[in-house]
Design a protein around this motif. Structure first.
Motif, PDB file in Angstrom:
ATOM      1  N   GLN A  96      44.197  38.751  23.898  1.00 38.58           N
ATOM      2  CA  GLN A  96      44.819  38.919  25.161  1.00 38.58           C
ATOM      3  C   GLN A  96      43.719  38.335  26.156  1.00 38.58           C
ATOM      4  OE1 GLN A  96      44.937  43.235  25.323  1.00 38.58           O
ATOM      5  NE2 GLN A  96      47.208  43.312  25.542  1.00 38.58           N
ATOM      6  N   ILE A  97      43.937  38.150  27.562  1.00 39.21           N
ATOM      7  CA  ILE A  97      43.329  37.544  28.752  1.00 39.21           C
ATOM      8  C   ILE A  97      43.446  38.529  29.709  1.00 39.21           C
ATOM      9  CG2 ILE A  97      44.916  36.055  29.568  1.00 39.21           C
ATOM     10  CD1 ILE A  97      42.570  34.033  30.253  1.00 39.21           C
ATOM     11  N   ARG A  98      42.361  38.800  30.298  1.00 40.09           N
ATOM     12  CA  ARG A  98      42.124  39.586  31.629  1.00 40.09           C
ATOM     13  C   ARG A  98      41.548  39.028  32.773  1.00 40.09           C
ATOM     14  NH1 ARG A  98      40.224  45.854  32.204  1.00 40.09           N
ATOM     15  NH2 ARG A  98      38.335  44.848  31.749  1.00 40.09           N
ATOM     16  N   PHE A  99      41.903  38.970  33.962  1.00 41.90           N
ATOM     17  CA  PHE A  99      41.255  38.309  35.011  1.00 41.90           C
ATOM     18  C   PHE A  99      40.682  39.524  35.920  1.00 41.90           C
ATOM     19  CE2 PHE A  99      44.515  35.102  33.551  1.00 41.90           C
ATOM     20  CZ  PHE A  99      43.692  34.290  33.282  1.00 41.90           C
ATOM     21  N   LYS A 100      39.587  39.266  36.541  1.00 39.82           N
ATOM     22  CA  LYS A 100      39.235  40.213  37.470  1.00 39.82           C
ATOM     23  C   LYS A 100      38.763  39.478  38.821  1.00 39.82           C
ATOM     24  CE  LYS A 100      34.684  42.980  37.952  1.00 39.82           C
ATOM     25  NZ  LYS A 100      33.582  43.074  37.145  1.00 39.82           N
ATOM     26  N   ARG A 101      39.321  40.032  39.989  1.00 38.82           N
ATOM     27  CA  ARG A 101      39.124  39.670  41.156  1.00 38.82           C
ATOM     28  C   ARG A 101      37.734  39.889  41.649  1.00 38.82           C
ATOM     29  NH1 ARG A 101      44.874  41.385  43.622  1.00 38.82           N
ATOM     30  NH2 ARG A 101      45.589  39.068  43.738  1.00 38.82           N
ATOM     31  N   GLU A 102      37.243  39.137  42.559  1.00 39.17           N
ATOM     32  CA  GLU A 102      35.917  39.312  42.964  1.00 39.17           C
ATOM     33  C   GLU A 102      35.661  40.657  43.885  1.00 39.17           C
ATOM     34  OE1 GLU A 102      34.139  35.988  45.548  1.00 39.17           O
ATOM     35  OE2 GLU A 102      34.975  34.660  44.049  1.00 39.17           O
ATOM     36  N   ASN A 103      36.707  41.240  44.314  1.00 40.94           N
ATOM     37  CA  ASN A 103      36.588  42.682  44.652  1.00 40.94           C
ATOM     38  C   ASN A 103      36.319  43.821  43.584  1.00 40.94           C
ATOM     39  OD1 ASN A 103      39.202  43.173  43.721  1.00 40.94           O
ATOM     40  ND2 ASN A 103      40.266  43.371  45.673  1.00 40.94           N
ATOM     41  N   GLY A 104      36.196  43.396  42.326  1.00 40.64           N
ATOM     42  CA  GLY A 104      36.160  44.212  41.017  1.00 40.64           C
ATOM     43  C   GLY A 104      37.570  44.725  40.682  1.00 40.64           C
ATOM     44  N   ARG A 105      38.480  44.347  41.171  1.00 37.13           N
ATOM     45  CA  ARG A 105      39.878  44.887  40.636  1.00 37.13           C
ATOM     46  C   ARG A 105      40.665  43.845  39.700  1.00 37.13           C
ATOM     47  NH1 ARG A 105      43.720  47.987  44.695  1.00 37.13           N
ATOM     48  NH2 ARG A 105      44.380  48.272  42.853  1.00 37.13           N
ATOM     49  N   TYR A 106      41.036  44.356  38.488  1.00 40.88           N
ATOM     50  CA  TYR A 106      41.549  43.715  37.540  1.00 40.88           C
ATOM     51  C   TYR A 106      43.091  43.337  37.540  1.00 40.88           C
ATOM     52  CZ  TYR A 106      37.372  44.218  34.757  1.00 40.88           C
ATOM     53  OH  TYR A 106      36.002  44.181  34.206  1.00 40.88           O
ATOM     54  N   PHE A 107      43.549  42.297  36.998  1.00 38.09           N
ATOM     55  CA  PHE A 107      45.083  42.265  36.842  1.00 38.09           C
ATOM     56  C   PHE A 107      45.308  42.854  35.561  1.00 38.09           C
ATOM     57  CE2 PHE A 107      44.137  38.419  39.856  1.00 38.09           C
ATOM     58  CZ  PHE A 107      45.249  38.481  40.521  1.00 38.09           C
TER      59      PHE A 107
END
Length: 115
Positions: A96-107
């Motif tokens: 699995q892969i997960r991406f994190k935005r600069e505001n700290g929220r995850y996809f």
């Protein structure tokens, strides 16, 4: 069952659960030219050429990606919706892969597969 899935999804989004990837070569080895899918009709591929292809519920996905400052940076369109350029922290856990935005929220996490 849905309630359990919802709670697991919430918990998954609360903290780092995978290894943060800061190395482009590792990202390429584990993710590039593979299928990334998420329930609900999301499927995307990050090609070794720097192109992005796939399909979201909104329609076809096209775009470009680069590795910059230890992050995955992308600009893409899903259907008629143009998503702005964004650089994301990458986390990997098994398949699995997960991406994190600069505001700290995850996809939500995507499943990685070869087929």
């Amino acid at each position: 069952m849905f309630r359990g899935f919802f709670i697991a999804t919430l918990l998954y989004g609360c903290s780092t659960v995978g290894d943060v990837v800061t190395d482009e070569n590792l990202f390429r080895q584990k993710v590039v030219d593979r299928n990334l899918t998420w329930p609900g009709g999301y499927a995307v591929r990050f090609l070794s050429t720097g192109q992005i292809t796939g399909r979201f519920p909104e329609g076809l996905v096209t775009g470009v990606w680069v590795w910059e400052d230890q992050k995955f940076c992308r600009e893409m369109t899903a259907g008629h919706r143009k998503l702005p350029r964004e650089c994301l922290t990458v986390e990997l856990r098994e398949s699995q892969i997960r991406f994190k935005r600069e505001n700290g929220r995850y996809f939500n996490p995507y499943n990685i597969s070869d087929s």
